[in-house]
Design a protein around this motif. Structure first.
Motif, PDB file in Angstrom:
ATOM      1  N   ILE A  76     -30.767 -24.285  10.351  1.00  0.00           N
ATOM      2  CA  ILE A  76     -31.494 -23.846   9.171  1.00  0.00           C
ATOM      3  C   ILE A  76     -32.307 -22.579   9.438  1.00  0.00           C
ATOM      4  CG2 ILE A  76     -33.211 -24.495   7.436  1.00  0.00           C
ATOM      5  CD1 ILE A  76     -30.771 -26.221   7.183  1.00  0.00           C
ATOM      6  N   CYS A  77     -33.175 -22.627  10.448  1.00  0.00           N
ATOM      7  CA  CYS A  77     -34.157 -21.547  10.641  1.00  0.00           C
ATOM      8  C   CYS A  77     -33.527 -20.222  11.088  1.00  0.00           C
ATOM      9  CB  CYS A  77     -35.225 -21.977  11.640  1.00  0.00           C
ATOM     10  SG  CYS A  77     -36.204 -23.365  11.052  1.00  0.00           S
ATOM     11  N   LEU A  78     -32.670 -20.249  12.100  1.00  0.00           N
ATOM     12  CA  LEU A  78     -32.084 -18.994  12.584  1.00  0.00           C
ATOM     13  C   LEU A  78     -31.221 -18.293  11.535  1.00  0.00           C
ATOM     14  CD1 LEU A  78     -31.237 -19.816  16.301  1.00  0.00           C
ATOM     15  CD2 LEU A  78     -33.106 -18.435  15.406  1.00  0.00           C
ATOM     16  N   PRO A  79     -30.341 -19.012  10.806  1.00  0.00           N
ATOM     17  CA  PRO A  79     -29.611 -18.311   9.739  1.00  0.00           C
ATOM     18  C   PRO A  79     -30.519 -17.779   8.637  1.00  0.00           C
ATOM     19  CG  PRO A  79     -28.457 -20.318  10.320  1.00  0.00           C
ATOM     20  CD  PRO A  79     -29.770 -20.349  11.039  1.00  0.00           C
ATOM     21  N   ALA A  80     -31.593 -18.506   8.324  1.00  0.00           N
ATOM     22  CA  ALA A  80     -32.521 -18.024   7.302  1.00  0.00           C
ATOM     23  C   ALA A  80     -33.227 -16.759   7.765  1.00  0.00           C
ATOM     24  CB  ALA A  80     -33.536 -19.103   6.962  1.00  0.00           C
ATOM     25  N   ILE A  81     -33.617 -16.724   9.029  1.00  0.00           N
ATOM     26  CA  ILE A  81     -34.259 -15.521   9.575  1.00  0.00           C
ATOM     27  C   ILE A  81     -33.277 -14.359   9.587  1.00  0.00           C
ATOM     28  CG2 ILE A  81     -35.192 -14.536  11.712  1.00  0.00           C
ATOM     29  CD1 ILE A  81     -36.498 -17.272  12.218  1.00  0.00           C
ATOM     30  N   ARG A  82     -32.024 -14.633   9.969  1.00  0.00           N
ATOM     31  CA  ARG A  82     -31.010 -13.573   9.968  1.00  0.00           C
ATOM     32  C   ARG A  82     -30.784 -13.013   8.572  1.00  0.00           C
ATOM     33  NH1 ARG A  82     -26.881 -16.570  12.511  1.00  0.00           N
ATOM     34  NH2 ARG A  82     -27.963 -17.035  14.417  1.00  0.00           N
ATOM     35  N   LEU A  83     -30.743 -13.892   7.567  1.00  0.00           N
ATOM     36  CA  LEU A  83     -30.558 -13.433   6.192  1.00  0.00           C
ATOM     37  C   LEU A  83     -31.770 -12.641   5.709  1.00  0.00           C
ATOM     38  CD1 LEU A  83     -28.930 -16.493   4.435  1.00  0.00           C
ATOM     39  CD2 LEU A  83     -27.914 -14.254   4.777  1.00  0.00           C
ATOM     40  N   THR A  84     -32.952 -13.078   6.085  1.00  0.00           N
ATOM     41  CA  THR A  84     -34.176 -12.435   5.616  1.00  0.00           C
ATOM     42  C   THR A  84     -34.407 -11.099   6.301  1.00  0.00           C
ATOM     43  OG1 THR A  84     -35.125 -14.607   5.250  1.00  0.00           O
ATOM     44  CG2 THR A  84     -36.640 -12.765   5.318  1.00  0.00           C
ATOM     45  N   LEU A  85     -34.260 -11.058   7.606  1.00  0.00           N
ATOM     46  CA  LEU A  85     -34.605  -9.860   8.365  1.00  0.00           C
ATOM     47  C   LEU A  85     -33.410  -9.031   8.806  1.00  0.00           C
ATOM     48  CD1 LEU A  85     -37.382 -11.290  10.687  1.00  0.00           C
ATOM     49  CD2 LEU A  85     -37.669  -9.989   8.587  1.00  0.00           C
ATOM     50  N   GLY A  86     -32.199  -9.486   8.555  1.00  0.00           N
ATOM     51  CA  GLY A  86     -31.008  -8.797   9.057  1.00  0.00           C
ATOM     52  C   GLY A  86     -30.927  -7.336   8.671  1.00  0.00           C
ATOM     53  N   GLY A  87     -31.072  -7.034   7.388  1.00  0.00           N
ATOM     54  CA  GLY A  87     -31.009  -5.644   6.932  1.00  0.00           C
ATOM     55  C   GLY A  87     -32.198  -4.837   7.424  1.00  0.00           C
ATOM     56  N   ASN A  88     -33.356  -5.460   7.461  1.00  0.00           N
ATOM     57  CA  ASN A  88     -34.553  -4.757   7.920  1.00  0.00           C
ATOM     58  C   ASN A  88     -34.476  -4.407   9.396  1.00  0.00           C
ATOM     59  OD1 ASN A  88     -35.674  -4.928   5.391  1.00  0.00           O
ATOM     60  ND2 ASN A  88     -36.841  -6.776   5.852  1.00  0.00           N
ATOM     61  N   LEU A  89     -33.911  -5.292  10.198  1.00  0.00           N
ATOM     62  CA  LEU A  89     -33.824  -5.023  11.634  1.00  0.00           C
ATOM     63  C   LEU A  89     -32.991  -3.778  11.920  1.00  0.00           C
ATOM     64  CD1 LEU A  89     -33.455  -8.563  13.223  1.00  0.00           C
ATOM     65  CD2 LEU A  89     -35.395  -7.023  13.358  1.00  0.00           C
ATOM     66  N   SER A  90     -31.884  -3.643  11.250  1.00  0.00           N
ATOM     67  CA  SER A  90     -31.053  -2.455  11.492  1.00  0.00           C
ATOM     68  C   SER A  90     -31.775  -1.195  11.018  1.00  0.00           C
ATOM     69  CB  SER A  90     -29.698  -2.601  10.794  1.00  0.00           C
ATOM     70  OG  SER A  90     -29.867  -2.717   9.401  1.00  0.00           O
ATOM     71  N   ALA A  91     -32.502  -1.285   9.905  1.00  0.00           N
ATOM     72  CA  ALA A  91     -33.259  -0.124   9.423  1.00  0.00           C
ATOM     73  C   ALA A  91     -34.388   0.211  10.391  1.00  0.00           C
ATOM     74  CB  ALA A  91     -33.813  -0.392   8.030  1.00  0.00           C
ATOM     75  N   TRP A  92     -35.078  -0.806  10.897  1.00  0.00           N
ATOM     76  CA  TRP A  92     -36.155  -0.561  11.864  1.00  0.00           C
ATOM     77  C   TRP A  92     -35.611   0.049  13.146  1.00  0.00           C
ATOM     78  CZ3 TRP A  92     -38.431  -6.119  11.200  1.00  0.00           C
ATOM     79  CH2 TRP A  92     -39.136  -6.175  10.008  1.00  0.00           C
ATOM     80  N   ARG A  93     -34.471  -0.457  13.610  1.00  0.00           N
ATOM     81  CA  ARG A  93     -33.864   0.074  14.830  1.00  0.00           C
ATOM     82  C   ARG A  93     -33.455   1.538  14.642  1.00  0.00           C
ATOM     83  NH1 ARG A  93     -29.827  -3.586  15.710  1.00  0.00           N
ATOM     84  NH2 ARG A  93     -31.365  -4.967  16.633  1.00  0.00           N
ATOM     85  N   ARG A  94     -32.857   1.854  13.497  1.00  0.00           N
ATOM     86  CA  ARG A  94     -32.459   3.233  13.215  1.00  0.00           C
ATOM     87  C   ARG A  94     -33.688   4.146  13.152  1.00  0.00           C
ATOM     88  NH1 ARG A  94     -30.163   2.445   8.595  1.00  0.00           N
ATOM     89  NH2 ARG A  94     -31.922   3.160   7.373  1.00  0.00           N
ATOM     90  N   GLN A  95     -34.749   3.695  12.480  1.00  0.00           N
ATOM     91  CA  GLN A  95     -35.972   4.489  12.381  1.00  0.00           C
ATOM     92  C   GLN A  95     -36.605   4.695  13.753  1.00  0.00           C
ATOM     93  OE1 GLN A  95     -37.179   6.052   9.776  1.00  0.00           O
ATOM     94  NE2 GLN A  95     -38.934   6.829  10.914  1.00  0.00           N
ATOM     95  N   TYR A  96     -36.597   3.669  14.578  1.00  0.00           N
ATOM     96  CA  TYR A  96     -37.149   3.783  15.926  1.00  0.00           C
ATOM     97  C   TYR A  96     -36.361   4.793  16.754  1.00  0.00           C
ATOM     98  CZ  TYR A  96     -38.236   2.561  20.742  1.00  0.00           C
ATOM     99  OH  TYR A  96     -38.590   2.624  22.069  1.00  0.00           O
TER     100      TYR A  96
END
Length: 113
Positions: A76-96
């Motif tokens: 439950i928790c890991l897939p929910a976190i992936r769905l919630t933060l998945g797009g943001n993580l790639s954007a944060w990584r690109r910005q970094y």
């Protein structure tokens, strides 16, 4: 020829991943049922009636609950976190990476003497 082998290997890998996910989901539901049954049985149990069974249930309930907690995290928790933060993580990584590249261009190379 090599591309066909890679495609088959990728298909097998995806099939194994789906099977592992199905197995985790099944185990999660089975553990919910098991922990619920153990808890209901343990609540109605008197220690004086059968001390051995009481002791066994007292040890099994936390063990199954810990496994249920681990399955809850993975199912439950890991897939929910992936769905919630998945797009943001790639954007944060690109910005970094862009910020790091711009700082490396601005900063002159130092030579230690």
């Amino acid at each position: 020829r090599e591309l066909e082998d890679l495609d088959r290997f990728q298909a097998k890998t995806q099939q194994r991943a789906r099977f592992a996910q199905f197995l985790c989901n099944f185990c999660f539901i089975a553990h919910i049922v098991i922990v619920s049954a153990l808890l209901m049985e343990f609540i109605n149990m008197e220690e004086a009636d059968n001390p051995d069974s009481y002791f066994i249930f007292k040890n099994m309930l936390p063990a199954f609950s810990i496994v249920l907690g681990a399955l809850l995290l993975s199912v439950i928790c890991l897939p929910a976190i992936r769905l919630t933060l998945g797009g943001n993580l790639s954007a944060w990584r690109r910005q970094y990476n862009e910020e790091l590249a711009s700082r490396m261009k601005r900063k002159p190379a130092r030579e230690d003497d």
